[in-house]
Design a protein around this motif. Sequence first.
Motif: not given
Length: 140
Positions: A125-126, A128-129, A132
């Motif tokens: 998840s990190e 993927k963040k 951005g």
Amino acid sequence: MGIFSVSSAKEQELADKMAGLNIREEDIEESFIRSSGKGGQHVNKTSTCVYLKHIPTGIEVKCQEGRSQSLNRYRARVLLVKKIDQIQKGRESEEIQRIEKIRRQKRKRSKRSKEKMLADKRITSEKKKMRGAVPGNYGQ
């Protein structure tokens, strides 16, 4: 299509399984019963429920899944093969293996493996963040 209203490949597969388990058509007693339940006038007028009895083992199977008698005849034979397979092969039977697989999948994880899995999820998840858009960097 042959005897049943299914593809010839499915019919051949059933025949092979029956041969593999030494189930002969002559050993099967077949009768038709009037179905009950949904289906309206069609079900009330025709005997679509199929009842099979394997004479050597005494196993009985009843099938009224569909509105078609020929399809129910096929499905009843499939059920009969599964039952005889379970009895003959015991733990090695396909059905029992399938049930065991589902049981293993649903089994609770150990605390350690759960923590490891959650740590991996956090890392993903990190990542993927970070993918951005970068603020203030438009079309340069």
